[in-house]
Design a protein around this motif. Structure first.
Motif, PDB file in Angstrom:
ATOM      1  N   ASN A 107       3.861  28.754 -17.195  1.00 30.26           N
ATOM      2  CA  ASN A 107       2.941  29.878 -17.041  1.00 30.26           C
ATOM      3  C   ASN A 107       1.518  29.465 -16.683  1.00 30.26           C
ATOM      4  OD1 ASN A 107       5.174  31.406 -17.823  1.00 30.26           O
ATOM      5  ND2 ASN A 107       3.949  32.824 -19.011  1.00 30.26           N
ATOM      6  N   PRO A 108       0.922  28.454 -17.340  1.00 31.22           N
ATOM      7  CA  PRO A 108      -0.426  28.049 -16.901  1.00 31.22           C
ATOM      8  C   PRO A 108      -0.448  27.565 -15.461  1.00 31.22           C
ATOM      9  CG  PRO A 108       0.051  27.197 -19.096  1.00 31.22           C
ATOM     10  CD  PRO A 108       1.337  27.748 -18.561  1.00 31.22           C
ATOM     11  N   VAL A 109       0.623  26.907 -15.022  1.00 35.65           N
ATOM     12  CA  VAL A 109       0.701  26.475 -13.621  1.00 35.65           C
ATOM     13  C   VAL A 109       0.745  27.685 -12.699  1.00 35.65           C
ATOM     14  CG1 VAL A 109       2.082  25.202 -11.940  1.00 35.65           C
ATOM     15  CG2 VAL A 109       1.828  24.328 -14.268  1.00 35.65           C
ATOM     16  N   ALA A 110       1.534  28.688 -13.073  1.00 33.81           N
ATOM     17  CA  ALA A 110       1.582  29.918 -12.277  1.00 33.81           C
ATOM     18  C   ALA A 110       0.213  30.581 -12.219  1.00 33.81           C
ATOM     19  CB  ALA A 110       2.616  30.881 -12.876  1.00 33.81           C
ATOM     20  N   GLN A 172       4.634  37.838 -13.973  1.00 35.94           N
ATOM     21  CA  GLN A 172       3.868  38.360 -15.096  1.00 35.94           C
ATOM     22  C   GLN A 172       2.440  37.841 -15.132  1.00 35.94           C
ATOM     23  OE1 GLN A 172       4.859  36.991 -19.009  1.00 35.94           O
ATOM     24  NE2 GLN A 172       4.442  38.964 -19.959  1.00 35.94           N
ATOM     25  N   VAL A 173       2.240  36.555 -14.856  1.00 33.61           N
ATOM     26  CA  VAL A 173       0.893  35.985 -14.971  1.00 33.61           C
ATOM     27  C   VAL A 173      -0.080  36.657 -14.005  1.00 33.61           C
ATOM     28  CG1 VAL A 173      -0.481  33.889 -14.733  1.00 33.61           C
ATOM     29  CG2 VAL A 173       1.721  33.804 -15.901  1.00 33.61           C
ATOM     30  N   PRO A 174       0.217  36.758 -12.708  1.00 32.53           N
ATOM     31  CA  PRO A 174      -0.708  37.485 -11.829  1.00 32.53           C
ATOM     32  C   PRO A 174      -0.859  38.951 -12.230  1.00 32.53           C
ATOM     33  CG  PRO A 174       0.808  36.154 -10.539  1.00 32.53           C
ATOM     34  CD  PRO A 174       1.317  36.136 -11.939  1.00 32.53           C
ATOM     35  N   TYR A 175       0.226  39.560 -12.696  1.00 35.46           N
ATOM     36  CA  TYR A 175       0.175  40.969 -13.092  1.00 35.46           C
ATOM     37  C   TYR A 175      -0.788  41.182 -14.253  1.00 35.46           C
ATOM     38  CZ  TYR A 175       1.769  45.485 -14.907  1.00 35.46           C
ATOM     39  OH  TYR A 175       1.826  46.776 -15.377  1.00 35.46           O
ATOM     40  N   VAL A 176      -0.709  40.346 -15.269  1.00 33.35           N
ATOM     41  CA  VAL A 176      -1.579  40.500 -16.435  1.00 33.35           C
ATOM     42  C   VAL A 176      -3.017  40.127 -16.101  1.00 33.35           C
ATOM     43  CG1 VAL A 176      -1.970  39.718 -18.807  1.00 33.35           C
ATOM     44  CG2 VAL A 176       0.350  40.154 -18.018  1.00 33.35           C
ATOM     45  N   ALA A 177      -3.224  39.271 -15.098  1.00 29.72           N
ATOM     46  CA  ALA A 177      -4.584  38.868 -14.713  1.00 29.72           C
ATOM     47  C   ALA A 177      -5.335  39.968 -13.981  1.00 29.72           C
ATOM     48  CB  ALA A 177      -4.528  37.613 -13.835  1.00 29.72           C
ATOM     49  N   MET A 178      -4.649  40.936 -13.417  1.00 26.64           N
ATOM     50  CA  MET A 178      -5.286  41.902 -12.532  1.00 26.64           C
ATOM     51  C   MET A 178      -6.324  42.802 -13.193  1.00 26.64           C
ATOM     52  SD  MET A 178      -2.179  43.025  -9.975  1.00 26.64           S
ATOM     53  CE  MET A 178      -3.226  44.028  -8.919  1.00 26.64           C
TER      54      MET A 178
END
Length: 507
Positions: A107-110, A172-178
């Motif tokens: 996940n941190p890499v993503a 999920q990672v880009p989604y939650v970052a938005m």
């Protein structure tokens, strides 16, 4: 454009809203607190325009994907392994835990990759489309069962689940970052999270309540689970497409300066005390919630003696109230502050779980009423934890001038995914210790009273002991937006937004 770096030894540039006057000091500009916990804005400056409803709704649709993937494996994968494929409970718990634990690494890499993505769709939306559709296909593959039942089938599930968890990380990672990039207004982010959690509750209700019905309608066993995998895959694809298309008119975020290496980014995040406190609390509570989800089918069959309709009714009672009480939680959060409201919701969730210890002697209607109480607490716990996250990200961005939302949310989603995987692992361990007997027939085997006690405690007392004490981790939670230059009396002229959600200015 990024500001040029300061010369060595030069004083730091003042944060937004702090003006320097005179020679020997500084006077903070007048500030107007935002409604619920975001950095205050300078007086006289209008707040940011609210997001259009179509962006609220479009972004929230992504929770169809996150809710389905977060719910169905936690609900059905463990009993699928133990009661359909004939995998021993202890090994099944390990097979469920390890693939999702992989996300702690990926996940941190993503997050870093999405931070550095450049495209005409912005840094996040390409991943919503590509990884979201891959997630749908791979989810269906988990339950395809090409090797029938037995050890080979269990190994296949583990590999397919690992691939699916990887695709989920990149969605999920880009989604939650938005949210931290869609708006600068903390109150608007809370409203955005209200929409998201409402759709999340709907996704959990649909996937969690309907998926067992699809298994039954498909003939139970391997065939029923194959149909269920296709049903949930369609739900995930709809969520991914909805989020991608629904946010096309919103701000996409810009690629700004980041730390040069992933290690440096992780060091910045690790040094952020508010984020660490919130993350650890959420991981532990996610494990507690996931333990409840993992036990639904077992609880319905062994305690309520209703393996056919019990899981669906339990899910409807758990998730249904969330759709009704979300506006009430939002108002309560505006009044009390997000942190206080998060603690209150968490304690309500834990109290409801603990009360279910009495389920064997309660009528079914009373059990379902207590489960509805859990649902009320769960709704608040989710909305305020998710609303506090972009506040942490925004405060860090304002303090450092570097956009690292992807790394923050990468660690967040890694922790959440690990917690959601840990819950079934905990429940499977309890089943193994209590002597639960597996079955390869698609129907649960007869269990001893000790095994039924394990089913009960894993669904009630153990989640309560995870969820309630975790709120103590929030005690040091504070937001500290960038400190201004020293005031004439030597104190920092910084605005401090406390965890109560009330913005103040320190002279």
């Amino acid at each position: 454009m990024d500001a040029p770096p300061a010369e060595p030894g030069s004083p730091p540039a003042p944060p937004a809203g702090v003006s320097r006057t005179g020679v020997g000091g500084s006077v903070p500009a007048a500030r107007v607190p935002t409604s619920d916990g975001g950095p205050a804005r300078p007086a006289g400056r209008p707040g940011p325009d609210p997001l259009p409803r179509r962006v609220h709704a479009g972004y929230a649709l992504g929770s169809l994907a996150t809710g389905a993937f977060g719910t169905v494996p936690g609900l059905l994968l463990l009993p699928y392994l133990t009661d359909t494929l004939g995998v021993a409970a202890g090994l099944a718990a390990l097979l469920v835990l390890l693939p999702k634990a992989w996300d702690v690494l990926v996940n941190p890499v993503a997050g870093r990759i999405s931070d550095r993505t450049r495209s005409r769709w912005g840094p996040r939306r390409p991943w919503l489309l590509g990884a979201g559709l891959a997630l749908a296909v791979l989810f269906a593959a988990i339950f395809a069962a090409p090797f029938g039942v037995g050890p080979a089938a269990g190994a296949y599930v583990a590999v397919a689940f690992l691939a699916t968890a990887t695709a989920f990380a990149f969605f999920q990672v880009p989604y939650v970052a938005m949210p931290a990039e869609l708006t600068d207004d903390a109150a608007e982010r809370t409203r955005l999270m209200g929409w998201r959690v409402a759709v999340l509750a709907l996704a959990i209700l649909i996937s969690g309540a309907v998926a067992p019905m699809v298994v039954t309608a498909g003939g139970e066993g391997v065939a029923g689970h194959r149909w269920m995998g296709v049903f949930v895959a369609v739900l995930i694809a709809l969520g991914a497409l909805g989020a991608f298309l629904g946010t096309r008119s919103a701000a996409t975020g810009t690629v700004t300066a980041t730390e040069p290496t992933l290690r440096a980014q992780l060091a910045v995040v690790a040094a952020d005390r508010p984020f660490r406190a919130l993350l650890l609390c959420f991981v532990v509570q996610s494990a507690g919630v996931a333990t409840v989800l993992a036990g639904v089918s077992y609880f319905a069959a062994q305690i309520l003696r209703d393996p056919t309709t019990g899981p669906t009714v339990l899910f409807a009672c758990f998730v249904g109230p969330a759709l009704l009480v979300m506006p009430l939680w939002t108002r309560l959060g505006a009044r009390l502050g997000k942190k206080t409201a998060l603690v209150a919701a968490s304690l309500l969730l834990a109290a409801g779980a603990a009360a279910l210890v009495a389920a064997p002697v309660l009528p079914a209607a009373a059990v379902y009423a207590v489960v509805a109480l859990l649902g009320v607490g769960y709704a608040g716990q989710q909305v305020f934890a998710l609303a506090l996250l972009p506040d942490c990200v925004a405060a860090s961005t304002a303090r450092t001038g570097r956009r690292q939302a992807g790394v923050f949310t990468g660690l967040w989603t890694a922790g959440e995914t690990f917690g959601l995987a840990l819950g079934p692992g905990i429940y499977g361990l309890v089943l193994a210790l209590s002597g639960y007997v597996s079955s390869a027939t698609g129907t649960a085997a007869a269990q001893t009273s000790t095994a039924r006690l394990g089913v009960l405690l894993g669904f009630t007392l153990i989640p309560a002991l995870l969820i309630a004490p975790a709120t103590l981790l929030l005690r040091p939670h504070r937001y500290l937006p960038p400190a201004g230059p020293a005031a004439p009396d030597g104190r920092a002229g910084a605005e401090v937004t406390h965890a109560t959600g009330k913005g103040t200015t320190l002279p």
